[in-house]
Enzyme design. Structure first.
Site, PDB file in Angstrom:
ATOM      1  N   SER A  66       0.853  -1.197   0.000  1.00  0.00           N
ATOM      2  CA  SER A  66       0.000   0.000   0.000  1.00  0.00           C
ATOM      3  C   SER A  66       0.884   1.240   0.000  1.00  0.00           C
ATOM      4  CB  SER A  66      -0.877   0.032   1.252  1.00  0.00           C
ATOM      5  OG  SER A  66      -1.531   1.275   1.364  1.00  0.00           O
ATOM      6  N   TYR A 112      -2.172  -0.796  10.427  1.00  0.00           N
ATOM      7  CA  TYR A 112      -2.262  -1.178   9.005  1.00  0.00           C
ATOM      8  C   TYR A 112      -0.999  -0.770   8.246  1.00  0.00           C
ATOM      9  CZ  TYR A 112      -3.655  -1.177   4.100  1.00  0.00           C
ATOM     10  OH  TYR A 112      -3.692  -1.386   2.739  1.00  0.00           O
TER      11      TYR A 112
END
Ligand SMILES: NC(=O)c1ccc[n+]([C@@H]2O[C@H](COP(=O)([O-])OP(=O)(O)OC[C@H]3O[C@@H](n4cnc5c(N)ncnc54)[C@H](OP(=O)(O)O)[C@@H]3O)[C@@H](O)[C@H]2O)c1
Length: 251
Positions: free
Chosen positions: A142, A155
């Site tokens: 990401s 995350y």
């Protein structure tokens, strides 16, 4: 259009979102695709149907990537259906937006178990199946790995860990003819960003404002780059972190 002709590929978490699109693009390039899912049996079946209706080859296989027994079964079923694996895409992942006060052992472990441990387990199984011919691994990381976001401490940490795994294993596995790269998507419209409330929110407006190309990404923006990295066009590319994000510069 046969950059992946007869290659055997597993795409984890392919019942929806980015994974579903990668599975479809791989099949359109001639790969035999295993559409892995954890809970969305129907979603995975729809992805398989879309592929076979288009003349491609795919099956769906259940498996929670954070459970070793499920991963072993996923790879056994793949081998039984299509023979030894050529390409693994570690796409299965979850993201929680939680202020530090809300971070718990539970939310920590759920994200690390799927995003990090799950990828390690599948990579271990893949390396065994690749054998002497080598293979190809793509980790869906990401942009939050390079640009950790507020309320995304855990995350973002999972994706930074995944990128460290990519670079470490590129050094360890190159001699076995195994390439491994990370794709770092920016904000992408998927079932996940709909159910988590990003789409239609002020946060989406901010994300688009911070994206020079001026829109949310779409799953196919990511899938096309996954095809490139999986193909021989990228034969000299390993250990890379490739941002596919419309140039996003902050969250
Ligand atoms: N969307 C974005 O903006 C964005 C940006 C950067 C990176 N990413 C990354 O891209 C990946 C896909 O994101 P997405 O937005 O497409 O997600 P999504 O729409 O929420 O879909 C997630 C997929 O992962 C599967 N999955 C979840 N837990 C699993 C498990 N334990 N074992 C196997 N599969 C599991 C789900 O399967 P079931 O439905 O069957 O449970 C589903 O197919 C994730 O790794 C995410 O971190 C997304």
């Amino acid at each position: 259009m046969s950059k992946l002709k007869n290659k055997v590929a597993i795409v984890t978490g392919a019942s929806k979102g980015i994974g579903a699109s990668i599975a479809k693009y791989f099949a359109a390039e001639g790969a035999k695709v295993v559409v892995n899912y954890a809970s969305s049996k129907e979603g995975a079946a729809q992805v398989v149907k879309a592929i076979t209706d288009n003349g491609g080859t795919a099956i769906s296989v259940h498996g929670d990537v954070s459970k070793e027994a499920d991963v072993i079964k996923l790879f056994e079923e793949t081998n039984k259906a299509f023979g030894p694996l050529d390409i693994l895409v570690n796409n299965a992942g979850i993201y929680l937006y939680e202020p530090i006060e809300q971070v718990s052992q539970e939310t920590f472990h759920s994200q690390f178990n799927i995003n990090v441990l799950g990828s390690l387990l599948t990579i271990q199984a893949a390396v065994k199946q690749f054998g002497d011919k080598g293979g190809n691994i793509i980790n869906i990381s990401s942009a939050a790995s390079n640009m950790p976001m507020a309320t995304g401490s855990v995350y973002s940490a999972t994706k930074a860990a995944l990128d460290a795994i990519t670079i470490s294993l590129s050094k360890e596995l190159g001699a076995k003819k195994i390439r491994i790269n990370s794709i770092l998507p920016g904000s992408t419209e998927t079932e996940g960003t709909h159910t988590s409330g990003v789409m239609g929110s002020d946060f989406e407006t901010k994300l688009v404002a911070n994206t020079p190309l001026g829109r949310m990404g779409q799953p196919e923006d990511i899938a096309k780059i996954a095809v490139f990295l999986a193909s021989d066009d990228a034969a000299w590319v390993t250990g890379e972190k490739l941002s596919v994000s419309g140039g996003i510069y902050g969250f």
